[in-house]
Write an enzyme that holds these catalytic residues in place. Sequence first.
Site, PDB file in Angstrom:
ATOM      1  N   LYS A  59       0.840  -1.213   0.000  1.00 25.37           N
ATOM      2  CA  LYS A  59       0.000   0.000   0.000  1.00 25.37           C
ATOM      3  C   LYS A  59       0.873   1.261   0.000  1.00 25.37           C
ATOM      4  O   LYS A  59       0.652   2.180  -0.780  1.00 25.37           O
ATOM      5  CB  LYS A  59      -0.934   0.008   1.229  1.00 25.37           C
TER       6      LYS A  59
ATOM      7  N   ARG B  66     -10.069   0.507   8.371  1.00 27.28           N
ATOM      8  CA  ARG B  66      -9.603  -0.813   8.765  1.00 27.28           C
ATOM      9  C   ARG B  66     -10.650  -1.577   9.553  1.00 27.28           C
ATOM     10  O   ARG B  66     -10.389  -2.713   9.961  1.00 27.28           O
ATOM     11  CB  ARG B  66      -8.382  -0.645   9.672  1.00 27.28           C
TER      12      ARG B  66
ATOM     13  N   ARG C 283      12.263  -5.201   5.631  1.00 28.66           N
ATOM     14  CA  ARG C 283      12.099  -3.814   5.175  1.00 28.66           C
ATOM     15  C   ARG C 283      12.873  -2.822   6.054  1.00 28.66           C
ATOM     16  O   ARG C 283      12.903  -2.954   7.268  1.00 28.66           O
ATOM     17  CB  ARG C 283      10.604  -3.514   5.238  1.00 28.66           C
TER      18      ARG C 283
ATOM     19  N   ARG D  46      11.027  -0.317  11.482  1.00 24.79           N
ATOM     20  CA  ARG D  46       9.870  -0.068  12.346  1.00 24.79           C
ATOM     21  C   ARG D  46       9.858  -1.060  13.508  1.00 24.79           C
ATOM     22  O   ARG D  46      10.127  -2.244  13.310  1.00 24.79           O
ATOM     23  CB  ARG D  46       8.580  -0.214  11.526  1.00 24.79           C
TER      24      ARG D  46
ATOM     25  N   ARG E 195      -0.753  -8.410  13.322  1.00 23.96           N
ATOM     26  CA  ARG E 195      -1.306  -7.434  12.374  1.00 23.96           C
ATOM     27  C   ARG E 195      -2.117  -8.145  11.289  1.00 23.96           C
ATOM     28  O   ARG E 195      -3.160  -7.671  10.852  1.00 23.96           O
ATOM     29  CB  ARG E 195      -0.168  -6.612  11.751  1.00 23.96           C
TER      30      ARG E 195
END
Length: 214
Positions: free
Chosen positions: A13, A88, A127, A161, A172
């Site tokens: 996203k 969400r 990431r 993160r 998540r």
Amino acid sequence: MNIILLGPPGAGKGTQSARLVERHGMRQLSTGDMLRAAVKAQTPVGLKAKAVMDRGELVSDEIVSELIDAELAAMPAGQGAIFDGYPRTATQAEMLDALLEKHGRALDRVIELAVDEDALVDRITGRFTCARCGAGYHDRYRQPRQAGVCDECGSTEFKRRPDDNEETVRTRMQEYRAKTAPILPGYEARGIVRRVDGMASIDAVTAAIDAILA
Ligand code: AP5
């Protein structure tokens, strides 16, 4: 155009939103980015949200909807919005409808990034981003051209993160399955959902989204 990019954590996203901003001058409204900025600035919202985000759970519907409301209020009427990570929950979907009406906008498309969940853990845990300009990298798929130096701004500082560890990513994903995926049928009934293969290359996903928006 006002569009929602919908997909589980790591679906792409943020990656695709950045490209839409660059190519179409749209504005990315990422509740995740807004919350991380609030955490960094230690605002009351940030202080409340930090522990929830670190566990991989969802922050309250009211908090994120207020953030979106403020962003929409500040946007020029003619600029398209990309909702990235919002809504969400079913309640947020209702709140978004009300906010769009309040700000004289309509929802044109919901683009679902369809992905294989097993690949997402690998995408997310690898990431990292440039600490100065935010350019995105990946341990295996996109290393800087010169090791340890950002391609975009030359910085040598990178960050990860705190919620990008395997355990939190699994939570998540559960949250996505339980609370976010169920909002899709409502949008499908309106005939505005378009599905894109999020497992294709980043360029191929961008091309598919461009074709939908053309
Ligand atoms: P948020 O920041 O929204 O995180 P997320 O939804 O978990 O999504 P990510 O940012 O992890 O993934 P992405 O889909 O943007 O993927 P990306 O493009 O980076 O939310 C974080 C937290 O904030 C939540 O857990 C919650 O606590 C809170 N929160 C936020 N919004 C909320 C809301 N509305 N309500 C309540 N709480 C909220 O891609 C991932 C990696 O894959 C990158 O390395 C990228 O380079 C790579 N990649 C992308 N596309 C491809 C591709 N096609 N092929 C190969 N690699 C790819």
